[in-house]
Write a protein that holds these residues in place. Sequence first.
Motif, short mmCIF file in Angstrom:
data_model
loop_
_atom_site.label_atom_id
_atom_site.label_comp_id
_atom_site.label_asym_id
_atom_site.label_seq_id
_atom_site.Cartn_x
_atom_site.Cartn_y
_atom_site.Cartn_z
N GLN A 44 0.84 -1.19 0.00
CA GLN A 44 0.00 0.00 0.00
C GLN A 44 0.89 1.25 0.00
N PRO A 45 0.33 2.43 -0.38
CA PRO A 45 1.16 3.64 -0.47
C PRO A 45 1.55 4.20 0.90
N VAL A 46 2.81 4.65 1.01
CA VAL A 46 3.32 5.32 2.21
C VAL A 46 4.20 6.49 1.78
N GLY A 47 4.48 7.39 2.70
CA GLY A 47 5.35 8.53 2.42
C GLY A 47 5.79 9.17 3.71
N GLY A 48 6.73 10.10 3.62
CA GLY A 48 7.21 10.74 4.84
C GLY A 48 8.17 11.87 4.60
N VAL A 49 8.73 12.37 5.69
CA VAL A 49 9.75 13.43 5.68
C VAL A 49 10.84 13.03 6.67
N TYR A 50 12.05 13.56 6.46
CA TYR A 50 13.12 13.27 7.40
C TYR A 50 14.10 14.43 7.50
N LEU A 51 14.84 14.43 8.59
CA LEU A 51 15.86 15.43 8.86
C LEU A 51 17.13 14.68 9.27
N GLN A 64 13.05 10.44 11.24
CA GLN A 64 12.10 10.27 10.14
C GLN A 64 10.69 10.11 10.65
N LEU A 65 9.77 10.81 10.02
CA LEU A 65 8.34 10.68 10.29
C LEU A 65 7.68 10.20 9.00
N ASP A 66 7.03 9.05 9.06
CA ASP A 66 6.33 8.58 7.87
C ASP A 66 4.99 7.98 8.25
N GLY A 67 4.18 7.73 7.24
CA GLY A 67 2.85 7.20 7.48
C GLY A 67 2.20 6.80 6.18
N VAL A 81 1.21 5.82 11.51
CA VAL A 81 2.16 6.93 11.54
C VAL A 81 3.31 6.49 12.43
N GLY A 82 4.54 6.57 11.91
CA GLY A 82 5.71 6.12 12.66
C GLY A 82 6.77 7.20 12.77
N LEU A 83 7.43 7.25 13.92
CA LEU A 83 8.55 8.17 14.16
C LEU A 83 9.77 7.32 14.49
N LEU A 116 8.67 4.58 17.36
CA LEU A 116 7.34 4.46 17.94
C LEU A 116 6.35 4.55 16.79
N VAL A 117 5.34 3.67 16.79
CA VAL A 117 4.34 3.70 15.73
C VAL A 117 2.95 3.66 16.33
N THR A 118 2.04 4.42 15.73
CA THR A 118 0.63 4.30 16.05
C THR A 118 -0.08 3.74 14.82
#
Length: 196
Positions: A44-51, A64-67, A81-83, A116-118
Amino acid sequence: SIVILCITAYSAKSQDTFYGEVGVTGGGGFVLGDTNDFLFKYTQPVGGVYLKYKINGRWETRLQLDGGLLGYSAEQKTGYVGLQALGEFNFFNYGVKRWEAHFSWFTPSLLAGLGLVTYNLEDSPKFTATLPLGLGLKFKLSNRINLGAYWIVTKAFSDKIDASPNPNGEYGKFWNNQDWYSTAQISLSLNFYKIC
């Protein structure tokens, strides 16, 4: 003297090292658990941002934060949503000053960390700790722009991401007792925070 000044200025510009990096990612994700034991099935599709912060050409830290959605059967999926806080090791001396020995414009890499993921966002959200492990490959398109590809397999310390907790009563086994989820993504990033 004008020619010497111009050459010196150009050399200083080409030798800049960027210690910061910000990027976006996109790709697919799926759950490996009691209902699915095949890689990339039900993606399934996922995406995110990172620093990122570059320690040197070999070591980087990454937040990284993605979801998105994680598929676990033909018609079922869960939102998540995962950090993740990751350490990244580059096999080659990547993205450092051009005059240094063994400078490389591309490198494979290894990633590992904690997170950590929710999940189960469509119903009642649940949280769990995670252990992400991954492989990457990245290229410098220019002095500031990077293109990458990452595959991260994450152990979730919960057996309920696929909504099927221990159907065979297999408790206490590292591989069978709890779910894994996996994401394969492409990244595009920009370097910043320059130190001359």
